[in-house]
Design an enzyme around this catalytic site. Structure first.
Site, mmCIF file in Angstrom:
data_model
loop_
_atom_site.group_PDB
_atom_site.id
_atom_site.type_symbol
_atom_site.label_atom_id
_atom_site.label_comp_id
_atom_site.label_asym_id
_atom_site.label_seq_id
_atom_site.Cartn_x
_atom_site.Cartn_y
_atom_site.Cartn_z
ATOM 1 N N GLY A 199 -118.132 4.984 -80.749
ATOM 2 C CA GLY A 199 -118.342 5.067 -79.308
ATOM 3 C C GLY A 199 -117.508 4.065 -78.524
ATOM 4 O O GLY A 199 -116.533 3.519 -79.034
ATOM 5 N N GLY B 118 -107.331 6.003 -77.092
ATOM 6 C CA GLY B 118 -107.013 6.091 -78.527
ATOM 7 C C GLY B 118 -107.913 7.104 -79.219
ATOM 8 O O GLY B 118 -107.449 7.988 -79.948
ATOM 9 N N HIS B 119 -109.235 6.977 -78.962
ATOM 10 C CA HIS B 119 -110.162 7.946 -79.562
ATOM 11 C C HIS B 119 -109.845 9.365 -79.068
ATOM 12 O O HIS B 119 -109.867 10.323 -79.828
ATOM 13 C CB HIS B 119 -111.606 7.647 -79.151
ATOM 14 N N GLN C 50 -121.545 -1.918 -91.676
ATOM 15 C CA GLN C 50 -120.182 -2.436 -91.741
ATOM 16 C C GLN C 50 -119.994 -3.722 -90.929
ATOM 17 O O GLN C 50 -118.877 -4.207 -90.797
ATOM 18 C CB GLN C 50 -119.168 -1.360 -91.328
ATOM 19 N N GLY D 296 -107.635 6.796 -86.957
ATOM 20 C CA GLY D 296 -106.554 6.162 -86.206
ATOM 21 C C GLY D 296 -105.758 5.195 -87.079
ATOM 22 O O GLY D 296 -106.334 4.436 -87.866
ATOM 23 N N LYS E 169 -104.487 2.561 -86.152
ATOM 24 C CA LYS E 169 -104.775 1.156 -85.828
ATOM 25 C C LYS E 169 -105.612 0.509 -86.930
ATOM 26 O O LYS E 169 -105.432 -0.644 -87.260
ATOM 27 C CB LYS E 169 -105.495 1.052 -84.486
ATOM 28 N N SER F 285 -108.562 -0.745 -78.119
ATOM 29 C CA SER F 285 -109.679 -1.033 -79.011
ATOM 30 C C SER F 285 -110.916 -1.230 -78.158
ATOM 31 O O SER F 285 -110.823 -1.800 -77.053
ATOM 32 C CB SER F 285 -109.401 -2.326 -79.795
ATOM 33 N N SER F 286 -112.062 -0.773 -78.666
ATOM 34 C CA SER F 286 -113.303 -0.980 -77.912
ATOM 35 C C SER F 286 -113.547 -2.481 -77.723
ATOM 36 O O SER F 286 -114.188 -2.898 -76.763
ATOM 37 C CB SER F 286 -114.482 -0.356 -78.663
ATOM 38 N N ARG F 287 -113.044 -3.289 -78.650
ATOM 39 C CA ARG F 287 -113.277 -4.744 -78.564
ATOM 40 C C ARG F 287 -112.414 -5.424 -77.499
ATOM 41 O O ARG F 287 -112.681 -6.581 -77.160
ATOM 42 C CB ARG F 287 -113.053 -5.394 -79.932
HETATM 43 O O1 PAF Z 1 -113.345 3.283 -87.062
HETATM 44 C C1 PAF Z 1 -114.551 3.340 -86.745
HETATM 45 O O2 PAF Z 1 -114.900 3.492 -85.572
HETATM 46 C C2 PAF Z 1 -115.613 3.195 -87.834
HETATM 47 O O3 PAF Z 1 -115.224 2.294 -88.808
HETATM 48 C C3 PAF Z 1 -116.032 4.531 -88.458
HETATM 49 C C4 PAF Z 1 -114.878 5.218 -89.173
HETATM 50 C C5 PAF Z 1 -116.570 5.452 -87.366
HETATM 51 C C6 PAF Z 1 -117.150 4.318 -89.483
HETATM 52 O O4 PAF Z 1 -118.267 3.720 -88.899
#
Ligand code: PAF
Length: 279
Positions: A31, A36-37, A61, A147, A149, A185-187
């Site tokens: 999200g 990029g997404h 993760q 991606g 990235k 990047s979302s960050r």
């Molecule tokens: O790249 C991401 O946004 C995440 O690592 C993914 C692939 C959705 C897995 O949680």
């Protein structure tokens, strides 16, 4: 666009799309979607007939001191953006559905998971591989798009897909950059205006190394030392700067065409990653 939270309903929709002869394209995300997404979504749409996008901020993760709590969540904006890209299904599982309290299985992809992000973020790729394996089984796409990235993530997912015989074609979309070169990047949303200004030195350092390598300066140690020097001059704190074979993630001594230069930097409390390929 249908918004689905339960795996059973998702499976029904995918089954009926496939039953009517359509191929399924899939983009997994966490999200806070940006261009990029959306470029990955467009690629999935071009390469398949029925597009599923998932949004799931995967707790597995994130390490204990990482940004799970403050990771940006923008469900309404994301849904609107995906609807205007004509996505067919937005899949929004919740953590309890993904991970029951006695969840006890994980997927470990040795080797490719170990350097780079894997070294700085122990367990990160176990979390990624586990959730991507689950999502692949839930969505059962024909094509999945990731991606460039997150280059090491691509290597991990590619190896897992091959090793576990997922019948899925992986596609990799190019990194989309801001006008000053910073990878989207979302960050990036965490950066203060001053940090955002300084952050442009990160892609600049990588582009310079890529150009040096393209001109024949191929020693990996010199290339990565140059990147570190440029980053420190810009007051960016390099976490790692690696020169690797992107298939195996093994370090190389001499950069050849296709070799990846990948790096992570810390800017204040934010950590950014990026990479370039030697031309
Ligand atoms: O790249 C991401 O946004 C995440 O690592 C993914 C692939 C959705 C897995 O949680």
């Amino acid at each position: 666009m249908e918004t689905i939270r339960e795996v059973g309903a998702l499976r029904d929709l995918v089954r009926s799309a496939r039953g009517s002869g359509r191929t399924i394209g899939y983009v997994p995300t966490m999200g806070a979607l940006h261009e990029g997404h959306l470029s990955l979504v467009r690629l999935a749409r071009r390469e398949s007939d029925f597009t599923v996008v998932s949004i799931f901020v995967n707790p597995l993760q994130f390490g204990p001191n990482e940004d799970l709590g403050r990771y940006p969540r923008k469900e309404a904006d994301d849904a609107a953006a995906l609807a205007s890209e004509s996505v067919d299904v937005l899949y929004l599982p919740d953590a309890a559905e993904m991970y029951p309290p006695d969840f006890s299985t994980s997927v470990e992809v040795r080797g490719v998971s170990e350097g780079g992000e894997g070294e700085t973020r122990p367990g990160h790729f176990r979390g990624v591989a586990t959730v991507v394996a689950k999502l692949f089984l839930q969505v059962s796409p024909d094509v999945a798009v990731f991606g460039q990235k997150d280059l090491q993530q691509v290597s991990v997912v590619r190896r897992m897909t091959r090793d576990l015989d997922f019948p899925i074609r992986l596609l990799v979309g190019p990194t989309v950059r801001e006008p000053d070169g910073l990878a989207m990047s979302s960050r990036n949303a965490y950066l203060s205006p001053e940090e955002r200004r300084v952050a442009a030195a990160f892609p600049r350092a990588l582009f310079e190394a890529r150009d040096r390598a393209g001109r024949g300066e191929r020693g990996a140690a010199e290339l990565s030392e140059n990147v570190r020097r440029e980053l420190r001059t810009a007051r960016l704190d390099p976490d790692y700067v690696d020169v690797v074979d992107p298939e195996t993630m093994a370090p190389v001594e001499i950069a050849a065409p296709g070799t990846a230069l990948l790096a992570a930097v810390r800017i204040g409390k934010t950590r950014l990653i990026d990479n370039v390929l030697v031309p």
